[in-house]
Design a protein around this motif. Structure first.
Motif, PDB file in Angstrom:
ATOM      1  N   GLU A 220      -8.397  -8.421  54.672  1.00 55.72           N
ATOM      2  CA  GLU A 220      -9.656  -9.135  54.859  1.00 55.72           C
ATOM      3  C   GLU A 220     -10.204  -8.956  56.276  1.00 55.72           C
ATOM      4  O   GLU A 220     -11.379  -9.235  56.525  1.00 55.72           O
ATOM      5  CB  GLU A 220      -9.455 -10.620  54.544  1.00 55.72           C
ATOM      6  CG  GLU A 220     -10.721 -11.429  54.369  1.00 55.72           C
ATOM      7  CD  GLU A 220     -11.497 -11.076  53.120  1.00 55.72           C
ATOM      8  OE1 GLU A 220     -12.709 -11.400  53.046  1.00 55.72           O
ATOM      9  OE2 GLU A 220     -10.897 -10.484  52.189  1.00 55.72           O
ATOM     10  N   LEU A 253      -7.148 -15.711  53.790  1.00 56.44           N
ATOM     11  CA  LEU A 253      -6.338 -14.557  53.412  1.00 56.44           C
ATOM     12  C   LEU A 253      -5.879 -13.754  54.625  1.00 56.44           C
ATOM     13  O   LEU A 253      -5.090 -12.822  54.488  1.00 56.44           O
ATOM     14  CB  LEU A 253      -7.130 -13.644  52.466  1.00 56.44           C
ATOM     15  CG  LEU A 253      -7.649 -14.293  51.169  1.00 56.44           C
ATOM     16  CD1 LEU A 253      -8.296 -13.244  50.286  1.00 56.44           C
ATOM     17  CD2 LEU A 253      -6.521 -14.999  50.423  1.00 56.44           C
ATOM     18  N   LEU A 303      -7.951 -14.023  45.919  1.00 57.43           N
ATOM     19  CA  LEU A 303      -7.721 -12.621  46.235  1.00 57.43           C
ATOM     20  C   LEU A 303      -8.821 -11.758  45.631  1.00 57.43           C
ATOM     21  O   LEU A 303      -9.324 -12.032  44.537  1.00 57.43           O
ATOM     22  CB  LEU A 303      -6.370 -12.159  45.675  1.00 57.43           C
ATOM     23  CG  LEU A 303      -5.112 -12.689  46.372  1.00 57.43           C
ATOM     24  CD1 LEU A 303      -3.883 -12.266  45.586  1.00 57.43           C
ATOM     25  CD2 LEU A 303      -5.021 -12.173  47.801  1.00 57.43           C
ATOM     26  N   THR A 305     -10.177  -8.456  43.740  1.00 59.21           N
ATOM     27  CA  THR A 305      -9.596  -7.671  42.650  1.00 59.21           C
ATOM     28  C   THR A 305     -10.409  -6.400  42.447  1.00 59.21           C
ATOM     29  O   THR A 305     -11.214  -6.315  41.520  1.00 59.21           O
ATOM     30  CB  THR A 305      -9.560  -8.481  41.348  1.00 59.21           C
ATOM     31  OG1 THR A 305     -10.897  -8.959  41.064  1.00 59.21           O
ATOM     32  CG2 THR A 305      -8.632  -9.656  41.456  1.00 59.21           C
ATOM     33  N   ASN A 546      -2.143  -4.022  45.714  1.00 58.77           N
ATOM     34  CA  ASN A 546      -3.207  -5.030  45.741  1.00 58.77           C
ATOM     35  C   ASN A 546      -2.812  -6.312  46.456  1.00 58.77           C
ATOM     36  O   ASN A 546      -2.927  -7.402  45.916  1.00 58.77           O
ATOM     37  CB  ASN A 546      -3.671  -5.356  44.319  1.00 58.77           C
ATOM     38  CG  ASN A 546      -4.873  -6.289  44.330  1.00 58.77           C
ATOM     39  OD1 ASN A 546      -5.721  -6.216  45.225  1.00 58.77           O
ATOM     40  ND2 ASN A 546      -4.946  -7.176  43.370  1.00 58.77           N
ATOM     41  N   GLY A 547      -2.301  -6.174  47.660  1.00 62.00           N
ATOM     42  CA  GLY A 547      -1.981  -7.358  48.444  1.00 62.00           C
ATOM     43  C   GLY A 547      -0.689  -8.038  48.049  1.00 62.00           C
ATOM     44  O   GLY A 547      -0.368  -9.105  48.578  1.00 62.00           O
ATOM     45  N   ASN A 568       3.840 -12.651  47.221  1.00 63.76           N
ATOM     46  CA  ASN A 568       2.456 -12.922  47.593  1.00 63.76           C
ATOM     47  C   ASN A 568       2.461 -13.510  49.002  1.00 63.76           C
ATOM     48  O   ASN A 568       2.910 -14.637  49.205  1.00 63.76           O
ATOM     49  CB  ASN A 568       1.820 -13.905  46.609  1.00 63.76           C
ATOM     50  CG  ASN A 568       0.339 -14.119  46.874  1.00 63.76           C
ATOM     51  OD1 ASN A 568      -0.133 -13.950  47.991  1.00 63.76           O
ATOM     52  ND2 ASN A 568      -0.392 -14.518  45.844  1.00 63.76           N
ATOM     53  N   THR A 570       0.118 -14.636  50.764  1.00 60.82           N
ATOM     54  CA  THR A 570      -0.778 -15.791  50.916  1.00 60.82           C
ATOM     55  C   THR A 570      -0.072 -17.090  50.551  1.00 60.82           C
ATOM     56  O   THR A 570      -0.231 -18.115  51.217  1.00 60.82           O
ATOM     57  CB  THR A 570      -2.030 -15.619  50.040  1.00 60.82           C
ATOM     58  OG1 THR A 570      -2.676 -14.390  50.397  1.00 60.82           O
ATOM     59  CG2 THR A 570      -3.000 -16.767  50.232  1.00 60.82           C
TER      60      THR A 570
END
Length: 610
Positions: A220, A253, A303, A305, A546-547, A568, A570
């Motif tokens: 981000e 994020l 998040l 996508t 994807n994070g 994750n 986050t």
């Protein structure tokens, strides 16, 4: 009465002839029909003749005037091909009977091109004429020409022009081109925001772009920096718009360190009370216990996508419990594993990377020998091919791509741990040695952050100790330098890179197999603990998708694992994936990379093995 003079009798006669049975065929009570013959060249020849008549000004019944140019034509031809002219010549407009019709909205040369197209079905779209040709084709309702212009513009999409093409498509109601240009901008966001087009956008357009869930970004931070750059481009006018933009930046994020060191120190944020509120919201989010973060739901905690997300995760070879040839992929959409082409020979403890659209598997152990062989996988052909061997035999090595070169780091040659490092140049198909590490390392994990290659932990062989030390390689100076040590010794740790941070996952220290995880921030040269995995794992594959950080297989000290779990950052939480691999395997991966899978039109993430 002459039958040929009476249309009714003539029609009757034709019908009777068509249904009359051939004299020499048997009557099978089957009704016979006259065959229809179609000549595919008829229309083309007819239009060719009409164009020749036009060029000689024969049978022309209208003159189209644009600027100082006059173009002779036939009403019926124009009306047949263009709904615009059809309405003009068949309606109540004064032009329906006029000998001369002036078209003011189109320049002369463009109008001539389009009338030529009506007669010939041929037109050349170029960078120079597409911007005038498309609007003119839209006016005359020549949909095929308009579509050709849109197809041409689609091939021209680039980070420096996609926003302009998007605006152009929106202006002329080219919905498909508009959507494709918008998707392109989302997928190439990091490059698009460096263009003049982005800096010259209006605030509403910037908000629309940065609020999209579909942005393809590594972090981000890219969105925050894009906002700052846009505002600073015309600071006196735009700084009052800062709060409107920051509403769409997903500050929660971002890492806590980035929020404190970068966002909080930004003058544009300091000067806006609303921006401060968004920063406080993000800091509160990071201070909440993990289990409570999911309750703090907003667009800024969701998040992104992107549509270009990988759909497959590939696991190459491994130990199950012997070296195997099997390669399988996980389909994220279908949530299942499936097999792809096997390796040419058994291989575990190898290094696997993605480079130039292909997967490279180097070194490893074939069940009896440490090898220096190397194979590459072509996703188009779904097959493996051998390429140039390494100079040294290596198993349990680390592998990574840095500045277009494949690096094989450390490992075990069958008798001793290695400190040596070699690199492969794909252009010359050659391996060459670079500076060795300061420490011998087998079962080493590697990762690249900010153009630096990190070698994490491992086993030194000499002192028979698992290592907590970490060193990084600078390709510019060809030197290895120690950085901060991990808090624990880890051999066979999975190493992955996510959001410019280096993760060391699991591993072992002697008989103790760990489920702990720690993360290294090169900016602060410090390690910190994050949440433990659900299972103890060593020699596992690690892939950033994807994070999220996926950990695949490995062993727990007593058996190989087929399970997969992901982290994750986050929420600081690990979750077990419901679908397991078909085979429990270890030594099958330690970092994630992107591969375009052309045959399936999917993206593939590859878990690289040591």
């Amino acid at each position: 009465m002459d039958i040929n003079s009476d249309p009714t009798l003539l029609s009757y006669r034709c019908t009777k002839l068509c249904h009359q049975k051939p004299l020499d065929l048997k009557d099978d009570n089957t009704e016979k029909h006259c065959p229809v013959t179609v000549n595919p060249w008829h229309s083309k020849r007819a239009f060719k003749v009409m164009n020749e008549l036009r060029s000689q000004n024969l049978l022309c019944d209208v003159t189209i005037v644009a600027e100082d140019m006059e173009i002779a034509a036939h009403r019926v031809v124009l009306a047949a091909c263009s709904p615009y002219f059809h309405a003009m010549f068949t309606g109540e407009m004064s032009e329906s009977r006029a000998k001369r019709v002036r078209i003011k909205e189109v320049d002369a040369w463009t109008l001539r091109m389009l009338i030529d197209y009506v007669y010939t079905a041929e037109i050349q779209v170029t960078e120079e004429n597409v911007q005038v040709l498309l609007p003119a084709a839209s006016l005359l309702q020549l949909q095929d020409v308009k579509r050709t212009c849109c197809d041409f513009l689609e091939t021209q999409l680039h980070p420096i022009n996609c926003l302009g093409i998007r605006a152009f498509a929106d202006m002329h109601a080219c919905t498909d081109l508009l959507n494709k240009a918008n998707t392109y901008a989302e997928q190439h966001f990091s490059d698009v925001v460096l263009s003049e087009e982005f800096l010259n956008l209006g605030v509403e357009q910037v908000c629309s772009l940065i609020s999209s869930d579909k942005l393809t970004i590594s972090t981000e931070e890219k969105v925050f920096e894009a906002v700052i750059a846009w505002v600073n481009h015309d600071k006196d006018v735009r700084q009052e718009l800062m709060a409107r933009l920051m509403e769409h930046v997903r500050l929660p994020l971002l890492s806590r360190e980035y929020l404190v060191q970068r966002v909080e120190e930004e003058t544009l944020v300091k000067n806006s009370s609303a921006c401060k509120d968004y920063l406080i919201e993000a800091m509160k989010y990071h201070l909440l216990p993990v289990e409570q973060r999911t309750l703090m739901k907003s667009t800024r905690t969701r998040l992104r996508t992107p549509v270009s997300l990988p759909k497959l995760m590939m696991v190459v070879g491994g130990q199950a419990p012997k070296a195997i040839r099997s390669v399988e992929c996980y389909d994220f959409k279908e949530e299942r594993w499936h097999q792809v082409a096997e390796l040419p020979s058994r291989r575990c403890r190898a290094g696997v990377v993605y480079m130039a659209g292909q997967v490279f598997a180097v070194g490893g152990f074939n069940g009896s020998l440490r090898v220096r062989t190397a194979d590459t996988y072509d996703p188009v052909k779904d097959q493996w091919t051998s390429f140039s061997n390494m100079q040294d035999r290596r198993s349990t090595l680390g592998a990574a791509v840095l500045n277009g070169l494949l690096y094989a780091v450390g490992g075990f040659d069958g008798s001793t741990g290695l400190s040596s490092v070699e690199a492969y140049n794909m252009k010359t198909n050659e391996w060459f040695h670079v500076a060795p590490m300061n420490t011998r390392r087998s079962s080493v994990g590697v990762g690249v952050v900010a153009s630096m290659l990190y070698a994490v932990g491992g086993y030194d062989g000499a002192s028979r100790q698992c290592l907590s030390t970490v060193e990084c390689y600078n390709s510019s100076t060809n030197e290895w330098t120690y950085v901060s040590e991990m808090s624990t010794r880890r051999s066979g740790a999975g190493v992955g890179v996510l959001n410019n941070l280096l993760y060391a996952v699991g591993g072992h220290d002697g008989p103790l197999v760990r489920k702990s995880v720690e993360v290294y921030d090169p900016a602060t040269n410090a390690w910190k603990q994050v949440a433990d995995m659900n299972m103890c794992r060593r020699n596992a594959g690690v892939s950033a998708v994807n994070g999220l950080l996926y950990v695949i297989g490995g062993d727990d000290g007593s058996c190989n694992l087929a399970t997969v779990e992901y982290y994750n950052p986050t929420t600081d939480k690990w979750t077990v994936v419901s679908s397991c691999m078909s085979t429990g395997r270890s030594y099958a991966g330690n970092r994630g990379i992107i591969l375009k899978h052309f045959t399936r039109d999917l993206c593939m993430y590859v878990c690289t093995s040591k």
